[in-house]
Motif scaffolding. Structure first.
Motif, PDB file in Angstrom:
ATOM      1  N   MET A 168      62.673  19.517  69.617  1.00 30.68           N
ATOM      2  CA  MET A 168      61.576  18.729  69.019  1.00 30.68           C
ATOM      3  C   MET A 168      60.419  18.549  70.031  1.00 30.68           C
ATOM      4  SD  MET A 168      62.791  14.778  69.209  1.00 30.68           S
ATOM      5  CE  MET A 168      62.861  13.976  70.861  1.00 30.68           C
ATOM      6  N   PRO A 169      59.207  18.295  69.741  1.00 32.26           N
ATOM      7  CA  PRO A 169      58.011  17.985  70.580  1.00 32.26           C
ATOM      8  C   PRO A 169      58.409  16.775  71.089  1.00 32.26           C
ATOM      9  CG  PRO A 169      57.281  18.361  68.204  1.00 32.26           C
ATOM     10  CD  PRO A 169      58.762  18.368  68.230  1.00 32.26           C
ATOM     11  N   PRO A 170      58.104  16.504  72.485  1.00 36.98           N
ATOM     12  CA  PRO A 170      58.410  15.532  73.111  1.00 36.98           C
ATOM     13  C   PRO A 170      57.721  14.015  72.639  1.00 36.98           C
ATOM     14  CG  PRO A 170      56.746  16.470  74.489  1.00 36.98           C
ATOM     15  CD  PRO A 170      57.397  17.513  73.144  1.00 36.98           C
ATOM     16  N   ASN A 171      58.509  13.114  72.634  1.00 37.07           N
ATOM     17  CA  ASN A 171      57.626  11.723  72.449  1.00 37.07           C
ATOM     18  C   ASN A 171      58.155  10.567  73.404  1.00 37.07           C
ATOM     19  OD1 ASN A 171      60.021  10.227  71.266  1.00 37.07           O
ATOM     20  ND2 ASN A 171      59.596  11.965  69.465  1.00 37.07           N
ATOM     21  N   ALA A 172      57.679   9.312  73.582  1.00 37.00           N
ATOM     22  CA  ALA A 172      58.167   8.339  74.055  1.00 37.00           C
ATOM     23  C   ALA A 172      59.582   7.718  74.076  1.00 37.00           C
ATOM     24  CB  ALA A 172      57.181   7.008  73.959  1.00 37.00           C
ATOM     25  N   ALA A 173      60.305   8.078  73.020  1.00 36.69           N
ATOM     26  CA  ALA A 173      61.573   7.769  72.705  1.00 36.69           C
ATOM     27  C   ALA A 173      62.607   8.811  72.872  1.00 36.69           C
ATOM     28  CB  ALA A 173      61.756   7.152  71.196  1.00 36.69           C
ATOM     29  N   ASN A 174      62.038  10.307  73.045  1.00 36.57           N
ATOM     30  CA  ASN A 174      62.946  11.265  73.112  1.00 36.57           C
ATOM     31  C   ASN A 174      64.027  11.430  72.208  1.00 36.57           C
ATOM     32  OD1 ASN A 174      61.582  12.305  75.532  1.00 36.57           O
ATOM     33  ND2 ASN A 174      62.865  11.141  76.839  1.00 36.57           N
ATOM     34  N   MET A 175      63.513  11.046  70.949  1.00 38.82           N
ATOM     35  CA  MET A 175      64.532  11.099  69.986  1.00 38.82           C
ATOM     36  C   MET A 175      63.876  11.744  68.684  1.00 38.82           C
ATOM     37  SD  MET A 175      66.803   7.780  69.494  1.00 38.82           S
ATOM     38  CE  MET A 175      65.816   6.544  69.839  1.00 38.82           C
ATOM     39  N   CYS A 176      64.343  12.417  67.847  1.00 38.48           N
ATOM     40  CA  CYS A 176      63.654  12.895  66.581  1.00 38.48           C
ATOM     41  C   CYS A 176      63.715  11.910  65.649  1.00 38.48           C
ATOM     42  CB  CYS A 176      64.695  14.162  66.201  1.00 38.48           C
ATOM     43  SG  CYS A 176      66.236  13.696  65.568  1.00 38.48           S
ATOM     44  N   VAL A 177      62.843  12.366  64.507  1.00 42.00           N
ATOM     45  CA  VAL A 177      62.704  11.482  63.403  1.00 42.00           C
ATOM     46  C   VAL A 177      63.906  10.870  62.817  1.00 42.00           C
ATOM     47  CG1 VAL A 177      61.442  11.167  61.454  1.00 42.00           C
ATOM     48  CG2 VAL A 177      60.320  12.501  63.357  1.00 42.00           C
ATOM     49  N   ALA A 178      64.766  11.692  62.463  1.00 37.65           N
ATOM     50  CA  ALA A 178      65.948  11.228  61.860  1.00 37.65           C
ATOM     51  C   ALA A 178      66.810  10.452  62.720  1.00 37.65           C
ATOM     52  CB  ALA A 178      66.870  12.869  61.477  1.00 37.65           C
ATOM     53  N   CYS A 179      66.966  10.865  64.037  1.00 39.86           N
ATOM     54  CA  CYS A 179      67.866   9.862  64.634  1.00 39.86           C
ATOM     55  C   CYS A 179      67.205   8.316  65.187  1.00 39.86           C
ATOM     56  CB  CYS A 179      67.975  10.384  66.121  1.00 39.86           C
ATOM     57  SG  CYS A 179      69.044  11.923  66.097  1.00 39.86           S
ATOM     58  N   LEU A 180      65.585   8.410  64.978  1.00 40.87           N
ATOM     59  CA  LEU A 180      64.915   7.212  65.086  1.00 40.87           C
ATOM     60  C   LEU A 180      65.049   6.471  63.975  1.00 40.87           C
ATOM     61  CD1 LEU A 180      63.376   5.736  67.280  1.00 40.87           C
ATOM     62  CD2 LEU A 180      61.222   6.913  66.357  1.00 40.87           C
ATOM     63  N   ARG A 181      65.217   6.915  62.923  1.00 40.70           N
ATOM     64  CA  ARG A 181      65.167   6.199  61.544  1.00 40.70           C
ATOM     65  C   ARG A 181      66.597   5.733  61.625  1.00 40.70           C
ATOM     66  NH1 ARG A 181      64.593   9.282  55.950  1.00 40.70           N
ATOM     67  NH2 ARG A 181      62.315   9.358  56.659  1.00 40.70           N
ATOM     68  N   SER A 182      67.608   6.377  61.949  1.00 38.09           N
ATOM     69  CA  SER A 182      69.119   5.594  62.094  1.00 38.09           C
ATOM     70  C   SER A 182      69.268   4.512  63.121  1.00 38.09           C
ATOM     71  CB  SER A 182      69.911   6.696  62.350  1.00 38.09           C
ATOM     72  OG  SER A 182      69.883   7.385  63.587  1.00 38.09           O
TER      73      SER A 182
END
Length: 524
Positions: free
Chosen positions: A33-47
């Motif tokens: 995935m593209p990097p972000n501050a949380a290093n988590m994808c959208v699906a995992c961050l939603r969970s």
């Protein structure tokens, strides 16, 4: 040289390193995935995180079906149309804990008009793990519950259940004063708290559920018209245990019978107190005091309500007794500019329109309308030469020379005949009045009322100062006919300029494209 430069630029591009967007693996599921501050994808961050937690998903709204208003706690009722900006703002303000997130967008989701459900789709942002900004959309459902407001429930239970009534009366033979008073009340919202307004034979009754509201209207009437008032109360019930009393209050208001354009014979004490003005004077203006003018020397005086109550008097002749004259000649003597207006004293030779061409009876009189009248014009005045006047105050003046004619205003009757019966480009609002059916008026009373209303509209067109006190609105249904547009035969009768008209407030529906699809989510 140009070819050499292009070759050099191409060689430079060959040695410029190309930057490509890097990708990282999700720390939870290992997906690229593209990097972000949380290093988590959208699906995992939603969970892991739900930024809508703690926010209301369902709210109850109280709606009065009688007046179409919503309750804004604790006791304020507001009116808003479906899917309007006002209703959207009201719905968002009803949400709790919304200040903990950042609201990005809001809009209505379409629902059935009779479903008693309102759905608002909100898009919010909030800072989550390691400073990452998360954006999420969710839908709030508003359940509309029918609940009558206090005023509507009182009116439905018993329409006569009032606490205070203001009875406004005027003992004259026309309704023009009440037409003007109605517009003043509408402009200043002086009767918004009235639970019922009833039109009586010689006035209007305003019913209130609170005594303070009636006192507010009484104070307003004191500031706009000269009145005399008294109040009474009637005991309804008495609780001997708690020592409480319930009363019904009645405020009787009588408006001064002297109206605009009336001819008045002042009593000797009143004339002496006003600097020996008159005694035959014209009432030029009516507000919280009377402006009286002597048309023979342009002297004027103000009389307030307290002065009038000490020594009351009635009009010698009213506007119903005006006679039309033709101006033969006019010669200006002097001009006067005062607070009450601009007048020009002139000698005028006039003849009655009904006698014009039939006899040689010519009247010479002084008038204050020298700045308006020209030879050939028509004027309205009082015919004292042929009038049978019985007035005790007039008989007390020994040796008084009564003029044959007193001119009041310029007449546009001949020019109005061509436009009469046609619509105007402006209109007035009206109070929601209930007509008293106990008094038999009949067709004659309705025709008299329509004639008085037409005279009132013509006065508004002639007097800019009078219409500056009220609100005139554009009539969206008006269409000027080609026949009127082609009329150009000399001077036109007075009309209301378009720049003085107000446009009615219309709340446009707030259209929002929305659906009940899955929530949108993004991470930045």
């Amino acid at each position: 040289m140009m070819a050499h430069g292009a070759a050099a630029a191409a060689a430079t591009d060959m040695f410029t390193p190309q930057h490509t967007a890097g990708r990282v693996l999700c720390c939870m599921c290992g997906i690229s995935m593209p990097p972000n501050a949380a290093n988590m994808c959208v699906a995992c961050l939603r969970s892991q995180v739900d930024i809508t937690e703690g926010l209301q998903k369902q709210v109850t709204l109280l709606f009065c079906t009688e007046c179409g208003r919503y309750l804004q706690p604790p006791r304020t009722w507001i009116k808003a149309q479906l899917e309007s900006k006002e209703l959207l703002t009201f719905c968002i303000k009803r949400l709790k804990n919304l200040n903990k997130v950042r609201l990005v967008d809001a809009g209505f989701v379409w629902t059935e008009p009779h479903s008693k459900r309102l759905k608002v789709k909100l898009k919010i942002q909030k800072e989550v793990v390691n400073g990452a900004i998360m954006e999420q959309s969710y839908v709030v459902e508003y359940v509309v519950v029918d609940n009558m407001c206090d005023s509507c429930s009182r009116a439905a239970a018993n329409p006569d259940q009032w606490v205070a009534v203001v009875q406004v009366r005027q003992k004259v033979d026309h309704k023009r004063t009440f037409f003007f008073l109605e517009q003043l009340i509408l402009k200043h919202s002086a009767a918004d708290q009235a639970i019922n307004i009833k039109q009586m034979h010689d006035g209007v009754d305003f019913f209130y559920s609170n005594r303070s509201h009636a006192l507010k209207l009484l104070d307003f009437l004191t500031n706009v018209v000269p009145i005399k008032s008294r109040h009474d109360k009637q005991l309804v019930s008495h609780d001997t245990k708690s020592n409480t009393y319930n009363y019904k209050f009645t405020f009787s208001v009588e408006i001064c019978p002297v109206c605009r354009g009336d001819l008045v014979c002042l009593p000797q004490k009143v004339a002496a107190g006003l600097g020996n003005i008159g005694p035959l004077v014209l009432c030029i203006r009516v507000s919280n005091n009377l402006l009286l003018l002597d048309p023979h020397n342009l002297r004027s005086a103000y009389v307030d309500a307290s002065q009038y109550r000490r020594l009351p008097y009635r009009p010698l002749l009213s506007s119903k007794q005006l006679v039309e004259y033709v101006v033969l000649d006019i010669e200006i003597e002097s001009e006067v500019s005062a607070v009450g207006g601009n007048w020009a004293l002139a000698d005028a030779q006039v003849v009655r329109s009904s006698d014009f061409g039939k006899n040689d009876t010519i009247f010479t009189t002084k008038t204050h309308l020298g700045h308006l009248l020209h030879p050939g014009d028509y004027a309205l005045g009082y015919d004292l030469y042929g009038a049978n006047v019985n007035d005790l105050e007039l008989d007390k003046y020994k040796g008084l020379v009564i003029p044959d004619v007193i001119l009041v205003k310029k007449s546009y009757e001949e020019k109005r005949q061509k436009r009469r019966g046609r619509s105007r480009p402006w209109k007035l609002k009206n109070l929601p009045m209930e007509v008293d059916t106990t008094v038999a008026g009949g067709r004659q009373e309705e025709e008299k009322m329509a004639g008085d209303y037409e005279k009132f509209l013509e006065e508004l067109e002639e007097d800019p100062e009078l219409r500056s006190k009220i609100a005139l609105y554009k009539d969206p249904t008006y269409r000027e006919s080609s026949e009127i547009a082609s009329m150009s035969d000399g001077e036109e009768p007075p009309s209301v300029p378009l720049e003085e008209l107000l446009a009615e407030l219309r709340l446009e529906e707030y259209s929002v494209k929305g659906s009940d699809d899955d929530d949108d989510m993004s991470v930045s």
